[in-house]
Enzyme design. Structure first.
Site, PDB file in Angstrom:
ATOM      1  N   GLY A 178      52.799  98.227   7.828  1.00 40.89           N
ATOM      2  CA  GLY A 178      53.726  97.483   8.672  1.00 40.89           C
ATOM      3  C   GLY A 178      54.873  96.972   7.834  1.00 40.89           C
TER       4      GLY A 178
ATOM      5  N   CYS B  43      48.101 100.192   3.124  1.00 39.62           N
ATOM      6  CA  CYS B  43      49.307  99.455   2.740  1.00 39.62           C
ATOM      7  C   CYS B  43      49.240  97.998   3.218  1.00 39.62           C
ATOM      8  CB  CYS B  43      50.554 100.189   3.211  1.00 39.62           C
ATOM      9  SG  CYS B  43      52.045  99.585   2.396  1.00 39.62           S
ATOM     10  N   TYR B  44      49.968  97.635   4.267  1.00 42.60           N
ATOM     11  CA  TYR B  44      49.885  96.254   4.781  1.00 42.60           C
ATOM     12  C   TYR B  44      48.431  95.920   5.148  1.00 42.60           C
ATOM     13  CZ  TYR B  44      51.075  92.152   7.690  1.00 42.60           C
ATOM     14  OH  TYR B  44      51.166  90.898   8.228  1.00 42.60           O
TER      15      TYR B  44
ATOM     16  N   HIS C 259      50.010 105.798   1.441  1.00 40.19           N
ATOM     17  CA  HIS C 259      49.987 106.225   2.850  1.00 40.19           C
ATOM     18  C   HIS C 259      49.346 107.609   2.989  1.00 40.19           C
ATOM     19  CE1 HIS C 259      52.372 102.977   4.644  1.00 40.19           C
ATOM     20  NE2 HIS C 259      52.915 102.900   3.443  1.00 40.19           N
TER      21      HIS C 259
ATOM     22  N   GLU D 283      48.605 108.988   5.639  1.00 41.56           N
ATOM     23  CA  GLU D 283      49.028 109.609   6.905  1.00 41.56           C
ATOM     24  C   GLU D 283      50.311 110.420   6.773  1.00 41.56           C
ATOM     25  OE1 GLU D 283      49.289 106.464   6.125  1.00 41.56           O
ATOM     26  OE2 GLU D 283      51.000 105.464   7.048  1.00 41.56           O
TER      27      GLU D 283
ATOM     28  N   ASP E 225      56.224 118.192  29.454  1.00 44.99           N
ATOM     29  CA  ASP E 225      55.401 117.091  29.983  1.00 44.99           C
ATOM     30  C   ASP E 225      55.305 117.122  31.503  1.00 44.99           C
ATOM     31  OD1 ASP E 225      55.576 116.409  27.330  1.00 44.99           O
ATOM     32  OD2 ASP E 225      57.031 114.804  27.648  1.00 44.99           O
TER      33      ASP E 225
ATOM     34  N   LYS F  60      52.822 114.388  22.036  1.00 47.75           N
ATOM     35  CA  LYS F  60      53.548 115.596  22.454  1.00 47.75           C
ATOM     36  C   LYS F  60      52.875 116.894  21.972  1.00 47.75           C
ATOM     37  CE  LYS F  60      57.606 116.990  24.159  1.00 47.75           C
ATOM     38  NZ  LYS F  60      58.260 116.342  25.319  1.00 47.75           N
TER      39      LYS F  60
END
Ligand code: XMP
Length: 505
Positions: free
Chosen positions: A53, A80-81, A164, A166, A222, A361
């Site tokens: 964050g 991290c945060y 990170h 991710e 979508d 998505k």
């Protein structure tokens, strides 16, 4: 279904984490820090991830979490945060330092299942100025960064990592998530979006009791997938409506209708071009353009609903990030108001059905593929709800609309010819107020500047400009200036997101 709770400490980190976890085949859901403990206590939640964050843990008003989260005896991974939050909450110390940004080498000090498959030294992605100076009592340092910061720590089932995992730059990030989810949290369920189709269809069927369902379609993946899922669930009771706001790309309305027709869905085409364009004329402010389009869309849609007395339900192709950002989950920043069909006001008094509200998505594309939709739809670039209006900078005019429509067609055609269209996230052209002197024949004439924007991205939250070969850019440029006489200069946008956004306004 077993799931992982991702606690959102702000920014866009939580989405990226949730997507990575789902890519590994585990269902992940995002929660705000306030609701984290209650949600994490549920039986089906098998692990908790505390996201990164933008704040600093000791800052006034910084997102906080109840210590109860650590008392649930469920595996926790702070990133991290989140890692710093673990230190703060459990009696360690967080300090502000020089920090680390970008690719950083970490040294693994302890053989831990979290790092199975990692070499003793690996490159990871760092982005922090605060750091854990002292781990809480009982925590062991598992890894250290080349700059001497604690890169990973653990006590029992509670893990913290400063880097990170991710982001793609942490090349072993996926391996780390797999270790945490499968070996440490022992999650065995495998979640795949395409396996959810039967359940979604059944859910729609059980909700739609009597009455018809109206769905606004736009040709995008979508709304097309939403319409097809509805059709599978309730057949002819689906009323698909295509509202032509006059801001589509060339041929788009016709293609959308003919595709749905080929599946068996009849589309009611509403030509509202004049209604939209008249109201937009001369409007310069982008948010104002969005507001007008949203409002007009609601009016036109409402008129259409009045013609269909049997309609009791409204289906929308809302995706998970919109659900999170619309405030259903707190903590996400909003940069632009996204007026899609999603912006319809509640006075419709129709029951809302959002079959895609749990998906990202790329997952919708997998569902589209599994439904057998043509590749052209499956891999269609995202297109903003307000259409070409947001690709016109400054006052909206029909002249600019025609320019941008023609220019976009050229960009798309040239990319398709070069086999690059599917490789990029979005590709388009924009036009603004600035003029450039051109030489047309033997006369100097002022003409428009068209900016071409081609970006690569995974989810539109960040994006990089595409390194398109010069020859293709040259072809695009020369076609635009020769086929659109009002244009005298073509530029290429070479700024990534952030700091820019993808669309110009
Ligand atoms: P930005 O420009 O914010 O865009 O980087 C991120 C993604 O969202 C799309 N976009 C919109 N979509 N209504 C939409 O439905 C809008 O007003 C809108 N503005 C941007 C954009 O095309 C990109 O994929």
């Amino acid at each position: 279904m077993e799931k992982v709770l991702v606690v959102n400490f702000g920014g866009q980190y939580a989405h990226l984490i949730a997507r990575r976890i789902r890519e590994v085949g585990v269902y992940a859901e995002i929660a705000s820090p306030e609701e984290a403990v209650i949600k994490a206590s549920k039986e089906e939640v098998k692990a908790v991830i505390l996201s990164g964050g933008p704040s600093s843990v000791y800052e006034l008003g910084a997102p906080d979490i109840d210590e109860g989260i650590f008392a649930l005896s469920k595996p926790v991974l702070g990133i991290c945060y989140g890692h710093q939050m673990i230190a703060k909450k459990l009696g360690g110390k967080v300090e502000r330092g020089k920090g680390e940004y970008g690719k950083t080498i970490v040294k693994i000090l302890v053989n831990d299942p979290l790092f199975d498959g990692w070499k003793p030294e690996e490159a990871v992605w760092m982005s922090h100025s605060d750091f854990v100076e002292e781990p809480p009592p009982g925590f062991h340092v598992l890894a250290i960064s080349e700059n001497g910061y604690i890169a990973a720590m653990r006590k029992g089932l509670i893990y913290g990592v400063q880097f990170h995992p991710e982001v793609h730059h942490t090349s072993k990030g996926r391996v780390m998530f797999e270790n945490f989810l499968r070996k440490i949290a022992r999650i065995s369920d495998v979640w795949r979006p395409e396996d959810q189709i039967t359940r979604i269809v059944e859910e729609i069927r059980s909700r739609v009791k009597g009455g018809d369902v109206i769905v606004g379609v736009s040709g995008g993946v979508d709304s097309t997938v939403t319409a097809v899922l509805l059709y599978k669930a309730v057949g002819q009771r689906v009323k698909a409506v295509f509202i032509d706001h006059g801001l589509f790309r060339e041929g788009e309305p016709e293609e959308a209708a003919s595709l749905l027709k080929s599946i068996g869905i009849d589309v009611v085409y509403i030509d509202a071009k004049e209604r939209f364009l008249k109201r937009l004329e001369g409007v310069a402010d982008c948010e104002e353009k969005r507001r007008i389009i949203g409002e007009t869309f609601a009016e036109v849609f409402s008129d259409a609903v009045k013609q269909m007395p049997n309609v009791k339900y409204l289906a929308q192709g809302t995706l998970y990030p919109d659900v999170v950002e619309s405030g259903a989950v707190k903590g996400a920043d909003k940069i632009k108001s996204h007026h899609n069909v999603g912006g319809l006001p509640p006075w419709f008094q129709l029951e809302l059905i959002e079959p895609l509200r749990e998906f990202y998505k790329d997952e919708v594309r997998r569902i589209a593929k599994a439904l057998g939709l043509p590749e052209d739809v499956v891999y269609r670039h995202p297109f903003p709800g307000p259409g070409l209006a947001v690709r016109i900078i400054g006052p909206f005019t029909r002249e600019k609309l025609a320019i941008v429509r023609k220019a976009i067609k050229i960009v798309e055609e040239e990319l398709r010819k070069a086999g690059l269209f599917r490789k990029v996230w979005q590709a388009f052209a924009t036009v603004g107020e600035d003029k450039w002197v051109g030489v047309k024949g033997d006369r100097r004439a002022m003409g428009y500047i068209v900016t071409v924007r081609i970006v690569e991205s995974e989810d539109a939250m960040t994006a990089d400009w595409s390194r398109i070969p010069f020859e293709i850019l040259e072809k695009i440029s020369s076609r635009i200036t020769s086929e659109i006489p009002e244009v005298t200069m073509v530029t290429y946008a070479v700024t990534s997101k952030p700091p820019s956004t993808i669309e110009p306004c």
